[in-house]
Design an enzyme around this catalytic site. Structure first.
Site, PDB file in Angstrom:
ATOM      1  N   TRP A  21       9.316   9.627 -25.498  1.00  0.00           N
ATOM      2  CA  TRP A  21       8.415  10.714 -25.863  1.00  0.00           C
ATOM      3  C   TRP A  21       9.020  11.713 -26.830  1.00  0.00           C
ATOM      4  CZ3 TRP A  21      11.329  14.765 -24.625  1.00  0.00           C
ATOM      5  CH2 TRP A  21      12.227  14.617 -23.554  1.00  0.00           C
ATOM      6  N   ASN A  22      10.350  11.725 -27.024  1.00  0.00           N
ATOM      7  CA  ASN A  22      10.952  12.872 -27.710  1.00  0.00           C
ATOM      8  C   ASN A  22      10.644  12.932 -29.208  1.00  0.00           C
ATOM      9  OD1 ASN A  22      12.637  10.581 -27.839  1.00  0.00           O
ATOM     10  ND2 ASN A  22      14.463  11.823 -28.185  1.00  0.00           N
TER      11      ASN A  22
ATOM     12  N   LYS B 215       4.411  -0.085 -25.933  1.00  0.00           N
ATOM     13  CA  LYS B 215       4.370   0.535 -24.611  1.00  0.00           C
ATOM     14  C   LYS B 215       5.061   1.885 -24.773  1.00  0.00           C
ATOM     15  CE  LYS B 215       5.426   1.882 -20.397  1.00  0.00           C
ATOM     16  NZ  LYS B 215       5.479   3.327 -20.300  1.00  0.00           N
TER      17      LYS B 215
ATOM     18  N   SER C 134       4.685   7.460 -20.862  1.00  0.00           N
ATOM     19  CA  SER C 134       3.414   7.767 -20.200  1.00  0.00           C
ATOM     20  C   SER C 134       2.933   9.186 -20.426  1.00  0.00           C
ATOM     21  CB  SER C 134       3.541   7.498 -18.691  1.00  0.00           C
ATOM     22  OG  SER C 134       3.711   6.111 -18.452  1.00  0.00           O
TER      23      SER C 134
ATOM     24  N   GLY D 231      15.532   4.553 -25.395  1.00  0.00           N
ATOM     25  CA  GLY D 231      15.388   5.214 -24.102  1.00  0.00           C
ATOM     26  C   GLY D 231      16.709   5.371 -23.401  1.00  0.00           C
TER      27      GLY D 231
ATOM     28  N   GLU E  54      18.366   1.148 -28.520  1.00  0.00           N
ATOM     29  CA  GLU E  54      18.944   2.441 -28.921  1.00  0.00           C
ATOM     30  C   GLU E  54      18.843   3.335 -27.700  1.00  0.00           C
ATOM     31  OE1 GLU E  54      19.040   6.123 -29.337  1.00  0.00           O
ATOM     32  OE2 GLU E  54      17.357   6.011 -30.750  1.00  0.00           O
ATOM     33  N   LEU E  55      20.009   3.614 -27.095  1.00  0.00           N
ATOM     34  CA  LEU E  55      20.020   4.290 -25.801  1.00  0.00           C
ATOM     35  C   LEU E  55      20.553   5.713 -25.948  1.00  0.00           C
ATOM     36  CD1 LEU E  55      21.242   1.175 -23.784  1.00  0.00           C
ATOM     37  CD2 LEU E  55      18.907   1.830 -24.428  1.00  0.00           C
TER      38      LEU E  55
ATOM     39  N   CYS F  13      18.548  12.102 -28.850  1.00  0.00           N
ATOM     40  CA  CYS F  13      19.698  11.256 -28.521  1.00  0.00           C
ATOM     41  C   CYS F  13      20.865  11.539 -29.460  1.00  0.00           C
ATOM     42  CB  CYS F  13      19.311   9.779 -28.594  1.00  0.00           C
ATOM     43  SG  CYS F  13      18.106   9.273 -27.360  1.00  0.00           S
TER      44      CYS F  13
END
Length: 470
Positions: free
Chosen positions: A133-134, A157, A160, A209, A231-232, A265
């Protein structure tokens, strides 16, 4: 988590959405599969025309889209507008460059006894994009633009808490002229991801995420032998040496830490300062953090809006409280703001030690960890003392120090005397627990392509007798 728009500035639920049922989901997967069979044969020129039309829609309807982003995740309107402009630029970048990036690559045909030898890049098929979402538009567009230009189709996806932004993106791409099944938003919960990724028609996945989400997706994809790009998280260092322009470094540091309300991130999170510069940098940095205006994200005077979720603010509070309880010094901020909404002020915490959670965990909010080190080698060692390796910042005017930092920092990116960001013409991604694979530039568009090797044999020499008779 319910699929819903909840205004972070007030905490009020604006609207909710039902998740797709099994029959609706099947229809969308079938449509993606069917669309790919014809879409992959469209020309680069046709795709580029649609992509430029998409960029024009982004620019032309920026106010409406920005308002949705601010409503759903709390970023300031001016940040939302900037994100939309970046998306439009990224779309045009791939419209202009995709054909060149994916042109056949020749090899030494003589070395392998061939008339021709080359690699041809071809699309893989429907790709599942699991997005956060960021940066609710840019994170998706930096996947969708290269994927669609390569001839793949996308299944989104999204997080939410940004459903309207996700639906808006599908609408804009479709209105731009892309076939209806080329890019589809799937309003589903996280529990549906495994089933979608396991479906034979979905050939690959990309995720931006958390580390935990990345491990889960990689595990499912691994069982299915499907390609993934991850990409975490990040805990990016911001190293400051005495030769740096300290005033500029401090101003950039405040922006780097609090961009997107501190929820990025690649935001600088750990500020590692040489002892000889520490006192002056700390003074300037704390001043810059205190000067940031926290408030209504729809007001252009606001620098920092609310955090996107109530749980996100709670997580930040707990990390700061843990550090303070174990002896850290909170130099500014450190206490939630009164009133409605999930606001947290720009905060600087010094005296961090390894027994504090902040030393090892990513703080996803406007909170900076400030460290003081004795020399350059200690700075490099501390910068690398993290499971993450996404971005990094190095501030020095000394060429030898610059080279040591560029070579020594364990990260996917090193930005010297500037703020880490993502640019369409530069590859983007991390190492260690920050993931693998690359987005953007030429590397990003090739991630979801088959690099097909082609060997063409030499023509047989004509029979001497037959040639003479002719």
């Amino acid at each position: 988590m319910p699929i819903a728009t909840v205004d972070p500035a007030t905490g009020e639920t604006v609207t909710t959405f039902d998740a797709l049922g099994a029959e609706e989901l099947e229809q969308r997967l079938a449509r993606a599969d069917e669309t790919f069979r014809t879409y992959r044969r469209t020309s680069y020129a046709q795709r580029a025309g649609w992509m430029r039309a998409f960029a024009d829609l982004l620019d032309g309807e920026a106010d409406q889209t920005a308002a949705l982003m601010t409503l759903e995740m709390g970023k300031t309107l001016k940040a939302a507008r900037a994100e939309i402009a970046k998306c439009a630029a990224g779309a045009r970048y791939y419209a202009d460059n995709a054909e060149r990036f994916l042109a056949d690559v020749p090899y030494d045909a003589d070395a392998v006894g061939a008339e021709q030898a080359y690699t041809r890049y071809q699309p893989l098929g429907p790709v599942l994009a699991i997005m956060p979402w960021n940066f609710p538009l840019w994170q998706v567009v930096r996947f969708a633009a290269p994927a669609l230009m390569a001839g793949n189709v996308g299944l989104l996806k999204h997080a939410s808490n940004v459903p309207q932004t996700a639906l808006r993106l599908e609408e804009l791409i479709t209105r731009a002229g892309f076939p209806a099944g080329a890019f589809q938003t799937l309003l589903v919960g996280s529990s549906a991801i495994e089933g979608i990724l396991s479906d034979r028609r979905v050939v690959a996945a990309t995720l931006t995420g958390s580390e935990g989400a990345g491990r889960s997706v990689a595990e499912v994809a691994g069982r299915q032998l499907k390609k993934t790009v991850l990409e975490l998280g990040g805990s990016d260092p911001f190293v400051v040496m005495p030769s740096a322009d300290l005033e500029r470094a401090a101003q950039v540091a405040a922006t780097a830490r609090c961009q997107n309300n501190g929820q990025s991130c690649i935001a600088a999170k750990r500020f590692i300062v040489h002892r000889d510069a520490a006192e002056e940098f700390q003074r300037l940095f704390v001043e810059a953090m205190r000067a940031l205006v926290v408030g209504d994200p729809t007001d252009d005077a606001t620098d920092v809006g609310p955090l996107a979720t109530e749980q996100g603010r709670t997580d930040v509070e707990e990390l700061v409280a843990d550090a303070a309880a174990k002896g850290a010094d909170v130099l500014c901020g450190g206490t939630r703001l009164d009133g409605p909404g999930w606001y947290y002020p720009p905060t600087v915490v010094a005296g961090i030690t390894p027994d504090m959670r902040m030393h090892h965990e990513e703080v996803f909010g406007p909170v900076a960890s400030l460290y003081v080190v004795e020399d350059l080698e200690a700075a490099v060692a501390l910068a690398n003392d993290t499971p993450f390796g996404l971005g990094s910042n190095a501030w020095t005017e000394d060429p030898q120090e610059r080279e040591r930092l560029v070579e020594g920092l364990d990260a996917g990116q090193v930005f010297v005397n500037g703020m880490t960001t993502s640019y369409p013409p530069l590859p983007f991604g991390g190492v260690k627990a920050s993931g693998y694979g690359r987005e953007l530039a030429d590397l990003g568009i090739r991630e979801f392509c088959n690099a097909k090797t082609v060997w063409v044999g030499k023509a047989a020499a004509p029979d001497a007798g037959t040639a003479a008779s002719e």
